[in-house]
Design a protein around this motif. Structure first.
Motif, short mmCIF file in Angstrom:
data_model
loop_
_atom_site.label_atom_id
_atom_site.label_comp_id
_atom_site.label_asym_id
_atom_site.label_seq_id
_atom_site.Cartn_x
_atom_site.Cartn_y
_atom_site.Cartn_z
N HIS A 193 -1.70 -31.08 -10.15
CA HIS A 193 -2.61 -31.87 -11.11
C HIS A 193 -1.68 -32.24 -12.27
N HIS B 286 -0.10 -35.92 -15.14
CA HIS B 286 -0.30 -37.43 -15.46
C HIS B 286 1.07 -37.30 -15.95
N HIS C 236 -11.11 -35.11 -11.90
CA HIS C 236 -11.44 -34.12 -12.80
C HIS C 236 -12.84 -33.36 -12.79
N HIS D 14 -9.28 -28.62 -12.52
CA HIS D 14 -9.90 -27.96 -13.43
C HIS D 14 -10.83 -26.92 -13.00
N ASP E 134 -1.52 -30.26 -15.73
CA ASP E 134 -2.24 -31.26 -16.42
C ASP E 134 -1.02 -32.05 -16.94
ZN LIG Z 1 -5.81 -34.32 -16.17
#
Ligand SMILES: [Zn+2]
Length: 421
Positions: free
Chosen positions: A61, A63, A206, A243, A295
């Motif tokens: 996960h 970005h 998420h 998460h 993340d």
């Molecule tokens: Zn995220």
């Protein structure tokens, strides 16, 4: 990166689980692996000289393009960070910003041993172009938001991005990425789930990052978040839930039953001070597939998955009050996707599997003594990786990545254009 099929690559003298082996890669897959494997005529060759051979890491996960915002507003609380720092600059983002931000992310991932990542970000086709040019693998989705309106525009852009991303197969997979239950309406979540099934693509979201998200979900929908998503048809075998900090036992049983994958993001959880961690021992007990992610660089700020691996192991032991709760080898398996098959490109280090692997540095002193997996989890960082190979292409050798200086310069220029740095 030249996208023509690479010529066969043969590695000799690598050490796999204490045994000296050779490895031959043909057309992106492992054609032979074992003690007697040697090069064919005309192969590209690497003499590993006794270096350890391991599976690459999988970042479940992230970005990626948020490397452009690394450290920007990073000491603000979550909502002020989003409203005052991140959202105003994201409003100015152009596709080329995302391209160079993602190239910088790929550079960091290649250097620290990540072969594949799961990404959710604006201008997804620009991210896909960056992944293709860097030589990595990724599953990418453009974020879907409509809590403040714009449902039809979001549907149109999600459909368009699926078509655009399809052009980057097979190293890049398309996915749908509804942001979260508090930013996406019930109608759009149902629509995205149906479309993911219809197109046979993964869905990333998420889930249960903060306790407030759970409380609001119960107040608004009369159910905890996993049960709410299940009601909308979102939970399935190609669903990745990032998460999962505040999931309870019944939600974990449901997630296991539906065959979803959960991704722990311990560094981002600590940086944003969400007050807990994905309950890994309970998830394992329930039979949930679990992977590990960084993340975005805006909330970590590193893309070196080794640092998340150490935090993952430490936080789980600490939260359980039990140092036996997560053996080092198992933590390593979580970071390489061995406990979450959806996240990987196939079984690593196996004949017929993807030609993705790492050679660790013979001068990595942290690995010189004792158990390799314990050293990888607790003593190492990404600098122990010497060679990164993905789909049979050598992306880094001796710690050097082609075009690194240009990528860093271009990403810095794009960040300055956005008023950062
Ligand atoms: Zn995220």
């Amino acid at each position: 990166m030249d996208n023509a099929a690479p010529k066969p690559l043969t590695v000799t003298g690598a050490v796999l689980d204490g045994e000296s082996v050779g490895l031959r890669c043909v057309e992106g897959t492992i054609a032979a692996l074992g003690p007697d494997v040697g090069p064919g005529a005309g192969d590209e060759t690497i003499d590993a000289g006794g270096a350890p051979l391991v599976a690459p890491l999988v970042n479940g996960h992230t970005h990626a393009a948020m490397t452009l915002f690394r450290g920007y507003g990073g000491d603000l609380p979550l909502m002020r960070w989003l409203r005052e720092a991140i959202w105003p600059v994201e409003a100015k983002l152009k596709a080329d910003d995302v391209y160079w931000g993602t190239r910088l992310a790929c550079l960091e991932m290649i250097r620290t041993g990540t072969a594949r990542f799961w990404d959710m970000y604006w201008h997804p086709a620009a991210s896909a172009r960056a992944v293709r040019d860097a030589g990595l693998r990724a599953t990418i989705g453009g974020p879907i938001f409509d809590a403040e309106g714009g449902t039809e525009e979001m549907k149109a852009s999600a459909l368009a991005s699926l078509d655009e991303l399809a052009a980057f197969a097979p190293r890049v997979g398309a996915s749908l990425a509804p942001h979260a239950i508090y930013t996406v309406t019930e109608e759009l979540l149902r629509w995205a789930a149906e479309l993911a099934r219809e197109r046979d693509v993964a869905l990333q979201i998420h889930l249960s990052e903060t306790e407030r998200e759970v409380e609001e979900c119960v107040a608004r929908h009369g159910a905890r978040p996993a049960f709410y998503l299940d009601r909308l048809g979102v939970l399935g075998e190609r669903t990745v839930l990032a998460h999962g900090v505040w999931l309870d036992g019944k939600e974990l049983d449901l997630i296991a039953e539906r065959g979803c994958t959960l991704v722990a993001n311990p560094a981002a959880n600590m940086k944003l001070a969400v007050g807990g961690f994905l309950p890994y021992p309970a998830a394992r007990e329930a039979g949930v597939a679990v992977g590990l992610g960084t993340d975005g660089a805006g909330s970590n700020d590193s893309l070196d998955l080794f640092s998340d691996l150490k935090l993952f192991a430490l936080s789980q032991r600490h939260a359980a009050g039990d140092p036996t709760v997560l053996p080092a080898k198992e933590a390593w398996e979580v970071a390489t996707g061995a406990r979450a098959p959806l996240l990987t490109a196939g079984e690593p280090l196996s004949v017929g599997g993807p030609a993705d692997f790492l050679l660790l540095g013979r001068d990595a002193y942290e690995l010189a003594v004792g158990d390799l997996y314990a050293a990888l989890v607790y003593a190492a960082n990404g600098a122990v990786v010497d060679t990164t190979v993905v789909a049979g292409r050598v992306l880094m050798r001796g710690g050097e990545v082609e075009d690194a200086a240009e990528i860093v310069a271009k990403a810095a220029e794009r960040a300055r254009r956005l008023g950062i740095g």
